[in-house]
Design a protein around this motif. Sequence first.
Motif, mmCIF file in Angstrom:
data_model
loop_
_atom_site.group_PDB
_atom_site.id
_atom_site.type_symbol
_atom_site.label_atom_id
_atom_site.label_comp_id
_atom_site.label_asym_id
_atom_site.label_seq_id
_atom_site.Cartn_x
_atom_site.Cartn_y
_atom_site.Cartn_z
ATOM 1 N N ARG A 150 0.836 -1.204 0.000
ATOM 2 C CA ARG A 150 0.000 0.000 0.000
ATOM 3 C C ARG A 150 0.870 1.253 0.000
ATOM 4 O O ARG A 150 1.965 1.281 0.552
ATOM 5 N N ILE A 151 0.359 2.305 -0.616
ATOM 6 C CA ILE A 151 1.067 3.576 -0.678
ATOM 7 C C ILE A 151 0.486 4.499 0.389
ATOM 8 O O ILE A 151 -0.733 4.658 0.498
ATOM 9 N N TYR A 152 1.385 5.089 1.175
ATOM 10 C CA TYR A 152 1.017 5.986 2.263
ATOM 11 C C TYR A 152 1.662 7.349 2.045
ATOM 12 O O TYR A 152 2.711 7.461 1.402
ATOM 13 N N GLU A 153 1.057 8.376 2.627
ATOM 14 C CA GLU A 153 1.639 9.711 2.593
ATOM 15 C C GLU A 153 2.629 9.840 3.744
ATOM 16 O O GLU A 153 2.310 9.526 4.893
ATOM 17 N N LEU A 154 3.816 10.292 3.437
ATOM 18 C CA LEU A 154 4.849 10.507 4.446
ATOM 19 C C LEU A 154 4.574 11.843 5.121
ATOM 20 O O LEU A 154 4.578 12.889 4.467
ATOM 21 N N LEU A 155 4.324 11.811 6.417
ATOM 22 C CA LEU A 155 4.014 13.034 7.161
ATOM 23 C C LEU A 155 5.269 13.733 7.664
ATOM 24 O O LEU A 155 5.347 14.960 7.681
ATOM 25 N N ALA A 156 6.255 12.950 8.109
ATOM 26 C CA ALA A 156 7.494 13.525 8.633
ATOM 27 C C ALA A 156 8.577 12.453 8.672
ATOM 28 O O ALA A 156 8.281 11.268 8.732
ATOM 29 N N VAL A 157 9.804 12.913 8.644
ATOM 30 C CA VAL A 157 10.967 12.044 8.812
ATOM 31 C C VAL A 157 11.561 12.407 10.171
ATOM 32 O O VAL A 157 11.812 13.582 10.443
ATOM 33 N N GLU A 158 11.755 11.413 11.021
ATOM 34 C CA GLU A 158 12.227 11.680 12.374
ATOM 35 C C GLU A 158 13.426 10.809 12.725
ATOM 36 O O GLU A 158 13.745 9.866 12.010
ATOM 37 N N ALA A 159 14.071 11.136 13.845
ATOM 38 C CA ALA A 159 15.233 10.400 14.358
ATOM 39 C C ALA A 159 16.331 10.290 13.302
ATOM 40 O O ALA A 159 16.825 9.198 13.021
ATOM 41 N N GLN A 160 16.660 11.426 12.711
ATOM 42 C CA GLN A 160 17.728 11.513 11.711
ATOM 43 C C GLN A 160 17.503 10.557 10.543
ATOM 44 O O GLN A 160 18.423 9.925 10.040
ATOM 45 N N GLY A 161 16.252 10.399 10.133
ATOM 46 C CA GLY A 161 15.916 9.590 8.973
ATOM 47 C C GLY A 161 15.633 8.131 9.257
ATOM 48 O O GLY A 161 15.319 7.375 8.350
ATOM 49 N N ALA A 162 15.735 7.717 10.517
ATOM 50 C CA ALA A 162 15.528 6.305 10.850
ATOM 51 C C ALA A 162 14.057 5.915 10.880
ATOM 52 O O ALA A 162 13.725 4.747 10.680
ATOM 53 N N PHE A 163 13.170 6.875 11.123
ATOM 54 C CA PHE A 163 11.740 6.583 11.232
ATOM 55 C C PHE A 163 10.922 7.536 10.378
ATOM 56 O O PHE A 163 11.279 8.701 10.212
ATOM 57 N N TYR A 164 9.821 7.000 9.842
ATOM 58 C CA TYR A 164 8.850 7.795 9.101
ATOM 59 C C TYR A 164 7.569 7.872 9.909
ATOM 60 O O TYR A 164 7.135 6.882 10.493
ATOM 61 N N ARG A 165 6.967 9.051 9.931
ATOM 62 C CA ARG A 165 5.647 9.211 10.547
ATOM 63 C C ARG A 165 4.614 9.045 9.437
ATOM 64 O O ARG A 165 4.637 9.753 8.447
ATOM 65 N N ILE A 166 3.733 8.051 9.613
ATOM 66 C CA ILE A 166 2.769 7.647 8.598
ATOM 67 C C ILE A 166 1.381 7.577 9.231
ATOM 68 O O ILE A 166 1.238 7.119 10.358
ATOM 69 N N ASN A 167 0.349 8.004 8.503
ATOM 70 C CA ASN A 167 -1.030 7.690 8.892
ATOM 71 C C ASN A 167 -1.281 6.272 8.410
ATOM 72 O O ASN A 167 -1.400 6.030 7.214
ATOM 73 N N ASP A 168 -1.364 5.323 9.338
ATOM 74 C CA ASP A 168 -1.520 3.919 8.952
ATOM 75 C C ASP A 168 -2.986 3.568 8.730
ATOM 76 O O ASP A 168 -3.846 4.448 8.657
ATOM 77 N N ASP A 169 -3.277 2.282 8.597
ATOM 78 C CA ASP A 169 -4.639 1.833 8.291
ATOM 79 C C ASP A 169 -5.637 2.128 9.407
ATOM 80 O O ASP A 169 -6.836 2.125 9.175
ATOM 81 N N SER A 170 -5.150 2.400 10.617
ATOM 82 C CA SER A 170 -6.047 2.745 11.720
ATOM 83 C C SER A 170 -6.493 4.200 11.637
ATOM 84 O O SER A 170 -7.396 4.612 12.354
ATOM 85 N N GLY A 171 -5.839 4.981 10.776
ATOM 86 C CA GLY A 171 -6.176 6.395 10.649
ATOM 87 C C GLY A 171 -5.367 7.284 11.579
ATOM 88 O O GLY A 171 -5.492 8.498 11.537
ATOM 89 N N GLN A 172 -4.534 6.685 12.410
ATOM 90 C CA GLN A 172 -3.692 7.431 13.346
ATOM 91 C C GLN A 172 -2.272 7.521 12.793
ATOM 92 O O GLN A 172 -1.839 6.666 12.040
ATOM 93 N N ASP A 173 -1.548 8.552 13.206
ATOM 94 C CA ASP A 173 -0.164 8.645 12.753
ATOM 95 C C ASP A 173 0.758 8.015 13.785
ATOM 96 O O ASP A 173 0.612 8.218 14.986
ATOM 97 N N TYR A 174 1.693 7.193 13.280
ATOM 98 C CA TYR A 174 2.650 6.492 14.113
ATOM 99 C C TYR A 174 4.012 6.508 13.436
ATOM 100 O O TYR A 174 4.114 6.734 12.225
ATOM 101 N N LEU A 175 5.045 6.237 14.216
ATOM 102 C CA LEU A 175 6.390 6.110 13.669
ATOM 103 C C LEU A 175 6.645 4.669 13.252
ATOM 104 O O LEU A 175 6.316 3.737 13.998
ATOM 105 N N TYR A 176 7.229 4.500 12.084
ATOM 106 C CA TYR A 176 7.614 3.195 11.571
ATOM 107 C C TYR A 176 9.043 3.290 11.052
ATOM 108 O O TYR A 176 9.478 4.344 10.603
ATOM 109 N N PRO A 177 9.775 2.172 11.066
ATOM 110 C CA PRO A 177 11.147 2.199 10.529
ATOM 111 C C PRO A 177 11.146 2.586 9.045
ATOM 112 O O PRO A 177 10.325 2.087 8.270
ATOM 113 N N ALA A 178 12.061 3.456 8.685
ATOM 114 C CA ALA A 178 12.163 3.868 7.291
ATOM 115 C C ALA A 178 12.469 2.694 6.378
ATOM 116 O O ALA A 178 12.076 2.680 5.210
#
Length: 78
Positions: free
Chosen positions: A44-72
């Motif tokens: 699935r394609i998601y919109e990238l909301l922010a890049v955090e922790a010096q590029g190690a994590f992406y903030r994504i609105n996932d399938d729950s509709g909430q934004d969370y950090l995931y490994p890049a």
Amino acid sequence: MATVWQPDTNWEPVTLVQCVSVRPWLTFPGCDEPGGCHDLTLGRIYELLAVEAQGAFYRINDDSGQDYLYPASHFKKV
């Protein structure tokens, strides 16, 4: 009188990323089920909301509709 089209001045470019892994990456002490990626859909394609922790994590609105950090490493830019 002709109407002149005017571009939307509030438009901002977005970065899209595709989920390439749903491998669990987060474990909690005392929890038998690893977590971290159960609200992502592989491919699935998601919109990238922010890049955090010096590029190690992406903030994504996932399938729950909430934004969370995931490994890049779980995404590729499209």
